[in-house]
Motif scaffolding. Structure first.
Motif, PDB file in Angstrom:
ATOM      1  N   SER A 166       0.857  -1.192   0.000  1.00  0.00           N
ATOM      2  CA  SER A 166       0.000   0.000   0.000  1.00  0.00           C
ATOM      3  C   SER A 166       0.891   1.239   0.000  1.00  0.00           C
ATOM      4  O   SER A 166       2.087   1.153   0.324  1.00  0.00           O
ATOM      5  CB  SER A 166      -0.863   0.008   1.259  1.00  0.00           C
ATOM      6  N   LEU A 167       0.309   2.410  -0.322  1.00  0.00           N
ATOM      7  CA  LEU A 167       1.107   3.649  -0.358  1.00  0.00           C
ATOM      8  C   LEU A 167       1.746   3.917   1.012  1.00  0.00           C
ATOM      9  O   LEU A 167       2.914   4.287   1.116  1.00  0.00           O
ATOM     10  CB  LEU A 167       0.210   4.817  -0.781  1.00  0.00           C
ATOM     11  N   LYS A 168       0.933   3.658   2.054  1.00  0.00           N
ATOM     12  CA  LYS A 168       1.429   3.903   3.412  1.00  0.00           C
ATOM     13  C   LYS A 168       2.668   3.049   3.690  1.00  0.00           C
ATOM     14  O   LYS A 168       3.675   3.528   4.217  1.00  0.00           O
ATOM     15  CB  LYS A 168       0.319   3.570   4.413  1.00  0.00           C
ATOM     16  N   SER A 169       2.578   1.774   3.307  1.00  0.00           N
ATOM     17  CA  SER A 169       3.729   0.925   3.633  1.00  0.00           C
ATOM     18  C   SER A 169       4.891   1.164   2.675  1.00  0.00           C
ATOM     19  O   SER A 169       6.039   0.906   3.007  1.00  0.00           O
ATOM     20  CB  SER A 169       3.327  -0.531   3.822  1.00  0.00           C
ATOM     21  N   GLN A 170       4.605   1.749   1.477  1.00  0.00           N
ATOM     22  CA  GLN A 170       5.721   2.177   0.624  1.00  0.00           C
ATOM     23  C   GLN A 170       6.491   3.322   1.312  1.00  0.00           C
ATOM     24  O   GLN A 170       7.713   3.379   1.258  1.00  0.00           O
ATOM     25  CB  GLN A 170       5.218   2.649  -0.736  1.00  0.00           C
ATOM     26  N   PHE A 171       5.756   4.219   1.968  1.00  0.00           N
ATOM     27  CA  PHE A 171       6.432   5.307   2.702  1.00  0.00           C
ATOM     28  C   PHE A 171       7.276   4.770   3.864  1.00  0.00           C
ATOM     29  O   PHE A 171       8.372   5.238   4.129  1.00  0.00           O
ATOM     30  CB  PHE A 171       5.404   6.339   3.205  1.00  0.00           C
ATOM     31  N   LYS A 172       6.713   3.757   4.531  1.00  0.00           N
ATOM     32  CA  LYS A 172       7.471   3.132   5.635  1.00  0.00           C
ATOM     33  C   LYS A 172       8.780   2.553   5.114  1.00  0.00           C
ATOM     34  O   LYS A 172       9.847   2.692   5.725  1.00  0.00           O
ATOM     35  CB  LYS A 172       6.654   2.012   6.278  1.00  0.00           C
ATOM     36  N   LEU A 173       8.678   1.885   3.954  1.00  0.00           N
ATOM     37  CA  LEU A 173       9.864   1.278   3.358  1.00  0.00           C
ATOM     38  C   LEU A 173      10.884   2.363   2.986  1.00  0.00           C
ATOM     39  O   LEU A 173      12.090   2.225   3.251  1.00  0.00           O
ATOM     40  CB  LEU A 173       9.455   0.463   2.123  1.00  0.00           C
ATOM     41  N   ALA A 174      10.377   3.461   2.391  1.00  0.00           N
ATOM     42  CA  ALA A 174      11.265   4.567   2.005  1.00  0.00           C
ATOM     43  C   ALA A 174      12.005   5.085   3.235  1.00  0.00           C
ATOM     44  O   ALA A 174      13.211   5.361   3.194  1.00  0.00           O
ATOM     45  CB  ALA A 174      10.467   5.680   1.353  1.00  0.00           C
ATOM     46  N   ASP A 175      11.278   5.192   4.342  1.00  0.00           N
ATOM     47  CA  ASP A 175      11.880   5.636   5.612  1.00  0.00           C
ATOM     48  C   ASP A 175      12.973   4.688   6.066  1.00  0.00           C
ATOM     49  O   ASP A 175      14.049   5.079   6.478  1.00  0.00           O
ATOM     50  CB  ASP A 175      10.790   5.659   6.690  1.00  0.00           C
TER      51      ASP A 175
END
Ligand code: AMP
Length: 436
Positions: A380-389
């Motif tokens: 999901s977009l949210k977990s893509q952001f988590k991964l980016a972090d």
């Protein structure tokens, strides 16, 4: 249980592997300024090279070497055959013998040529009892200079090693440089006899190993960790009182050059180092006060080694330093290994239909030399952001259907949390402006 790495060996996981690469790059840079260039020799050599070179009576040869043997040759051995010298192989316990063998084999120092200056980095193997700072496979960085006996080579080598340790972050106050001269074939035999005679007088206070050493290699008793032996050997005859005129002069010049370069050192007439090939200068850099595993590195002059391995007389000087010991010293000083992970741009997709566009953008960034990543697991977009972090991304490009239709992305600065609309064709230029 799942299979583990063999006892006394260690995986260099990514953060440490990256640190090792930088450590070697620093060595190439520091040693390069002194004219040292790389050489890589095989990890296996004929056993005879080490037996003749390092010295049969040394601990390394007598009990610490790993023999390398093919299944077929093992079968032959078990059937009672003896193997030809060519087939008797050992994993290298140190780097010098192999480098000197290569110098002789390829005639890298022809008569009258300037000295050859070589450096290497890589694993060594010793069948020792594993403990902190003592492994069966460990990494060394080392140098060898062949073809010059001038004390300037010894002094610049020692200075270069101290500069290297400082460059990788080991504090000067955290290091002790010990120097000594072991004499040469003129003065050492008489000295060796004097030490043997002294040990005989005190043999009842010596450990069994040192009593054996009395016959084979009495000078090794100076390295004994047994307190009784250390007390006896503290009063043994000192090599520096027995040096011939030439050796005393050579040693004096090495010290004068170190003094001139403001490199602090201590003279230690009991410093003999483990290997038989040393002549004249020997030195060791120690840290901390763990007496057993406190040597970061050391080396010395070996003017007879080239002849030992079948070459013409060629004076030599070299040292090796232990990578793992340096890491321990740095960690004791509070250093944490920096993360190997870097991410300049993470491209996140609002929905799966945009993955092909994301894939292209990531590829453009990589082709321009940036570290770029996208999601490969349909998160999901949210977990893509988590991964980016997690990856520590400096910028995240968010691809949504509306922006993509206009040929744009939202580019987010992960440090300041500011966002801007950027056209797809401009993202790489924008990264260049922001990150370079
Ligand atoms: P040496 O070849 O014995 O003079 O060793 C040179 C350096 O390699 C030492 O000062 C240590 O830093 C390192 N070293 C030697 N043996 C080991 C080992 N078994 N495990 C880890 N480091 C070692």
């Amino acid at each position: 249980m799942a299979i583990q790495a063999p006892e006394g060996t260690r995986d260099l996981l990514p953060d440490e592997a990256a640190f090792w690469d930088r450590f070697c790059a620093t060595a190439t840079e520091v040693f390069g300024a002194y004219g040292y260039v790389p050489i890589y020799t095989p990890l296996v050599e004929q056993t005879e090279l080490f037996v003749r070179g390092i010295g049969e009576a040394t601990d390394v040869v007598s009990k610490e070497m790993f023999t390398a043997i093919s299944g077929e040759n093992l079968k032959r051995l078990l059937e009672g055959e003896t193997l030809k010298a060519k087939k008797r192989l050992s994993l290298r316990p140190e780097g010098t013998a192999g480098v000197v063998r290569a110098v002789v084999q390829h005639d890298l120092v022809p008569q009258g040529a300037p000295p050859v200056k070589l450096m290497y980095a890589g694993p060594m193997f010793r069948a020792e009892r594993p403990q902190r700072g003592r492994q069966r496979q460990f990494n060394q960085v080392g140098i060898e200079c062949l073809g010059a006996e001038d004390p300037t080579i010894d002094a610049e080598g020692i200075i270069m090693l101290m500069r290297f340790f400082e460059r990788v972050g080991i504090e000067r106050d955290n290091m002790r440089l010990l120097v000594n001269s072991m004499g040469c074939e003129q003065c050492r035999p008489a000295y060796r006899e004097a030490v043997r005679a002294y040990m005989e007088q005190h043999s009842e206070q010596l450990c069994d190993t040192c009593r054996e050493r009395m016959a084979t290699n009495p000078l090794r008793a100076f390295d004994c960790k047994n307190e009784g032996c250390a007390a006896v050997m503290a009063n043994a005859p000192k090599i520096t009182d027995e040096l011939c005129e030439d050796c005393a002069e050579h040693y004096g010049q090495v010290r004068a050059l170190l003094d001139g370069a403001d490199v602090p050192y201590m003279e230690d007439p009991t410093l003999v180092r483990g290997l038989d090939y040393y002549t004249r200068t020997v030195f060791e850099v120690q840290t901390g006060d763990d007496r057993a595993q406190n040597a970061l590195g050391g080396g010395g002059r070996y003017d007879k080694l080239a002849e030992e391995v079948g070459g013409r007389p060629t004076p030599g000087f070299g040292f090796a330093l232990g990578y793992e010991r340096c890491v321990l010293a740095l960690q004791d000083q509070g250093m944490e290994l920096p993360s190997a992970q870097r991410c300049d741009l993470f491209v996140a997709c609002v929905d799966d239909s945009l993955r092909a566009v994301a894939f292209q953008l990531v590829q453009q960034g990589r082709d321009a030399g940036f570290v770029c990543e996208m999601d490969h697991q349909h998160r999901s977009l949210k977990s893509q952001f988590k991964l980016a972090d997690k990856l520590g991304a400096a910028r995240v490009a968010v691809l949504g259907p509306d922006e993509a239709a206009r040929g744009e992305v939202t580019l987010r600065d992960m440090a300041t949390h500011t966002e801007a609309l950027v056209s797809l064709g401009e993202v790489v230029d924008e990264l260049g402006r922001a990150l370079l």
